[in-house]
Design a protein around this motif. Structure first.
Motif: not given
Lengths: 534, 345
Positions: A51-61, A101-103, A206-208
């Motif tokens: 989530l991290c990737g996202d956590a601070f907003g630099d997600r590569k959307r 995680l499939g879904e 944890v899963i991620v």
């Protein structure tokens, strides 16, 4: 029930305060020893987060790959070249994504988040807000996929990782931050009051993190050519997952996710991690002459009716013999190699110190194999006790070796709802000389002796005034009197107390009625299972 | 007056070619013009430009909105922001007209808190002078009374409080005469009463009675205070070494203990501590010779760079401040959540 609980928060459900007392008493929650548990990379045992990737907003959307690949492709592409996949066959990343995680890939965590949060606004739920699991903005929920529709951020993640090791490291840091932050919340206030959402959040992270750790390993695969290093990585992943099981909560739509992954990884490690340990030696010569002082409270395979009329209804202690002869656990669990195979790589909470009322008492998270070797097989001046732990929720395979006694179906409650009929099963595994000081628990208890010998001293609730309970909130279910070494000058009324002593042998069960005081000491190495119910 | 920060970062102010830098690992000047002060949130900062307040961090999906945005109380009659206390999902603001507002970060909405400090006929009007928020919001007034908003806290007779500080589950209070009181949860030793019981109302920390405490700070599950003799006392949960006590076997210190400072050779040294600040699981203090010392977790750079290469020091070690700094130029410093900031003159 020998005593109260790990603050650890086991995943296993919230228990009444009693359980918490054990840990809260010392303020030593599991969490606190993460320092000791830390593996090689710093902090890797703590929490996590892609989530991290996202956590601070630099997600590569705007990743161009987004939306083009499907998890199936990923599966095909990657099977065989991932750590998990390579070694586990059926559990590679593709499977993690596709099967489990499939879904549940990142895009959908947003949806999950919404499901989890229900009516609560995100605004006031900063944990997940902080985590920003993924585009929480405008996801559409795909009804056909149920609660956890499929998305493809994961693919983006995977491909990005292939191109950017730095991105990966940054992501792990952010995931760690998410986990550490959630950990702070889990350790604030009372465990039982922590909103379940934070525990779901912990499990998700944890899963991620497990997936990221695997990917990180792949990125570095050249430098870790050998098997040993691979195993270290795997064990680190197992440790992460166990922390998720202990501190997180089973995700509603895939409750077995973490336990299933951990079992598979453990089995993989077990293949090459065989330690030859002798059967746990149980010297019971010294206990043969010990006779319980209430022979009329022994019942051989009592019928349901007898149990109800003579034991359960009158709320009187009793030893039930020959009720568990068919349990495979009786023969299998004495063999440490068996336990090591099933649980060797797993992380379990143990209590160290003479008894929970003493200053030196503390809780640690340890590797199960090490616990076997350091505390059970060899004598250690420091007593380590795997006590009051819902081991069978953590490692469901062990559940196949015993059964919940039918007697547990009788209820004190009028209403027969799911909650009141739930049986809370705990493991109590330790060397000789573990002691649970005199205390009481609120539920019915069938303390079932799998191997080894224990002495249990019981007092009726009517004796309470003669036992001098502590008057503090944390210890008010515990007596100050030590029935084994009574100090009559300090506690004069204890002379008046009349107790019952039972020596429990392998294969015997002791019924302890609710609120009955009990002092439990292991005379030999011992494994007991307690069944608590209302 | 540059402001320097080290620790967890979510603001685009600190970025490189790969995006936002998550851990600032040494004190780094905050690249924001005319900055005069900072309030540290977990995933955002509040930046002051004199009386103007800006928010920046991971607060929105839209990156643009994560750059510093001016925060303005919507009612002009309330005045402007005077104090701002960052919390998990809201900022509690005290306005120049002594009104209390709550700014919900993720909703970008303002809410005026219904006044709860009673107005009475006294000559002196009672108003908030200090706020702290964690699990709840605690407010100190100019008359030395304390509100656990909105309720008045029952305080011992004739005690006037002059400062307060909150950890996750506890609050410590400094009385005018130098006594320290605490209230809240005690399970990790936070209250310093030599027991783990909770306490609903402020209770004197007897272990410190007789000492004149001049400054207090609480963070996470621990607390630290300084006496007029320059001694530092800490108590609470030593989960990561934040108490500056080296013993790793014991985690819970339910009674304040005097902290030893050691030189590089491990010898105890005499030192006068001027100021202490607690973050969630670390502690930083400033001594009268102008050195900063820190202990506890440094996982996200909370302590910045250390003079000795230690990951998470369990005793106080000197911080390596590699910009020119002498004690006159340091106006103040603060620790909160997972970060440390130094504000210079």
């Amino acid at each position: 029930m020998e005593r109260g609980p790990c603050f650890l928060g086991n995943s296993l459900g919230d228990h009444f305060g009693d359980r918490l007392r054990r840990g809260e008493r010392r303020g030593e929650c599991l969490g606190d020893d993460h320092g000791d548990l830390r593996g090689e990379s710093r902090g890797d045992l703590k929490r996590d987060g892609v989530l991290c990737g996202d956590a601070f907003g630099d997600r590569k959307r705007d990743d161009p790959l987004r939306g083009e690949d499907k998890p199936g492709d990923l599966d095909r592409n990657r099977r065989g070249d991932t750590l998990l996949g390579d070694n586990l066959g059926d559990l590679d990343l593709g499977d993690l994504i596709g099967e489990y995680l499939g879904e549940l890939d990142l895009d959908n965590l947003g949806v999950l988040e919404r499901d989890i949060l229900g009516e609560r606004g995100l605004g006031d739920f900063d944990r997940l807000g902080d985590l920003d699991l993924c585009g929480r903005g405008d996801l559409e929920r795909d009804e056909s996929l149920g609660d956890l529709p499929l998305g493809d951020n994961f693919l983006s993640v995977v491909f990005l990782i292939r191109t950017s090791e730095k991105w990966m490291n940054t992501s792990i840091t952010r995931l760690e931050a998410c986990l550490d932050r959630t950990w702070e919340v889990l350790n604030s206030g009372y465990w039982k009051d922590v909103p379940i959402e934070y525990r779901y959040c912990y499990s998700l992270c944890v899963i991620v993190k497990a997936v990221l750790l695997e990917l990180q390993w792949q990125v570095n695969a050249k430098s870790y050519a050998d098997e040993e290093k691979k195993k270290i990585v795997l064990k680190n992943i197992i440790n992460q997952i166990d922390r998720g099981i202990l501190l997180g909560a089973p995700l509603l739509s895939i409750p077995n996710l973490l336990t299933t992954i951990a079992t598979k990884l453990n089995n993989y490690c077990a293949g090459s991690d065989i330690i030859n340990m002798e059967d746990i030696s149980i010297d019971h010569k010294g206990t043969n002459y010990l006779i319980s002082n209430y022979p009329d409270r022994y019942f051989e395979q009592p019928s349901m009716q007898t149990f109800y009329n003579k034991i359960f209804m009158p709320k009187l202690p009793a030893v039930l013999t020959d009720c568990m002869n068919h349990w495979k656990a009786l023969t299998l669990w004495k063999n440490p190699n068996y336990l090591n195979k099933i649980a060797g790589s797993r992380t379990v909470p143990i209590e160290v110190g003479s008894r929970y009322t003493e200053e030196d008492w503390t809780q640690h998270l340890v590797n199960f194999s090490e616990f076997l070797q350091k505390h059970i097989i060899t004598t250690n001046s420091e007593v380590g006790y795997l006590a009051q732990h819902q081991l069978f929720e953590q490692i469901p395979e062990l559940k196949e070796d015993f059964e919940v006694p039918e007697y547990c179906c009788f209820s004190d409650n009028e209403k027969n709802d799911a909650e009141s009929s739930e049986v809370d099963i705990n493991a109590w595994f330790g060397p000789a000389n573990t002691v649970s000081p005199l205390h009481f628990d609120p539920k019915n208890n069938l303390l079932s002796q799998v191997f080894g010998y224990k002495r249990v001293i019981l007092y009726s609730p009517t004796e309470t005034d003669n036992l001098y309970p502590y008057d503090t909130r944390l210890l008010n279910n515990t007596a100050q009197v030590d029935p084994v070494r009574p100090d009559y000058d300090k506690w004069p009324n204890f002379r008046k107390a009349s107790g019952m002593t039972f020596y429990l042998k392998p294969g015997e069960m002791l019924y302890i009625p609710p609120k009955w005081w009990h002092h439990v000491a292991a005379l030999t190495p011992s494994f007991s299972i307690s069944f608590w119910w209302n | 007056m540059p402001v320097y920060y080290t620790g967890l970062n979510a603001s685009p102010l600190f970025s490189d070619q790969d995006g936002i830098i998550t851990s600032i690992s040494h004190l780094t000047q905050i690249p924001f013009p005319e900055i005069t002060d900072i309030e540290i949130g977990w995933n955002y900062f509040l930046l002051w430009q004199k009386t103007k307040l800006y928010i920046t961090g991971k607060i929105s999906e839209e990156d643009e909105k994560n750059r510093p945005c001016l925060m303005q109380i919507p009612e002009e009659s309330s005045g402007s922001c005077k104090l701002a206390i960052p919390g998990r999902d809201s900022v509690v603001v005290l306005s120049t007209r002594n009104e209390i507002w709550k700014y919900k970060i993720y909703d970008d909405t303002w809410q005026k808190v219904t006044p709860f400090i009673p107005s009475n006929d006294n000559i002196q009007v009672e108003h908030a002078i200090k706020l702290s928020q964690a699990g709840c919001t605690v407010i100190l007034t100019n008359l030395g009374r304390v509100f656990n908003a909105p309720l008045l806290v029952e305080i011992p007779k004739r005690v006037k409080f002059v400062d307060l500080s909150c950890g996750f589950d506890h609050t410590i209070l400094l009385a005018e005469n130098g006594d320290v009181y605490s209230m809240g949860m005690g399970i990790r030793g936070q209250l310093g009463h030599n027991e783990l019981e909770n306490c609903d109302n402020p209770k004197l920390i007897e272990a410190l009675a007789g000492l004149k405490v001049v400054q207090i700070s609480a963070g996470g599950w621990h607390s630290a205070v300084i006496t007029d003799q320059g001694d530092l006392y800490t108590w609470g949960w030593n989960s990561n070494g934040e108490l500056g006590i080296e013993n790793k076997d014991k985690k819970v210190y339910a009674i304040p203990s005097l902290v030893d400072f050691k030189n590089d050779r491990g010898e105890n040294i005499e030192i006068n501590v001027k100021k202490v600040e607690c973050g969630n699981s670390f502690t930083v203090c400033l001594t009268d010779d102008g050195f900063f010392w820190g202990c506890g977790t440094n996982k996200y750079g909370q302590l910045g760079k250390l003079q000795r290469n230690l990951e998470n020091p369990y005793n106080f070690v000197k911080l390596d401040i590699h910009f020119s700094l002498n004690s006159e130029t340091v106006k103040k410093f603060k620790c909160h959540e997972w970060g440390t900031a130094i504000i210079t003159e």
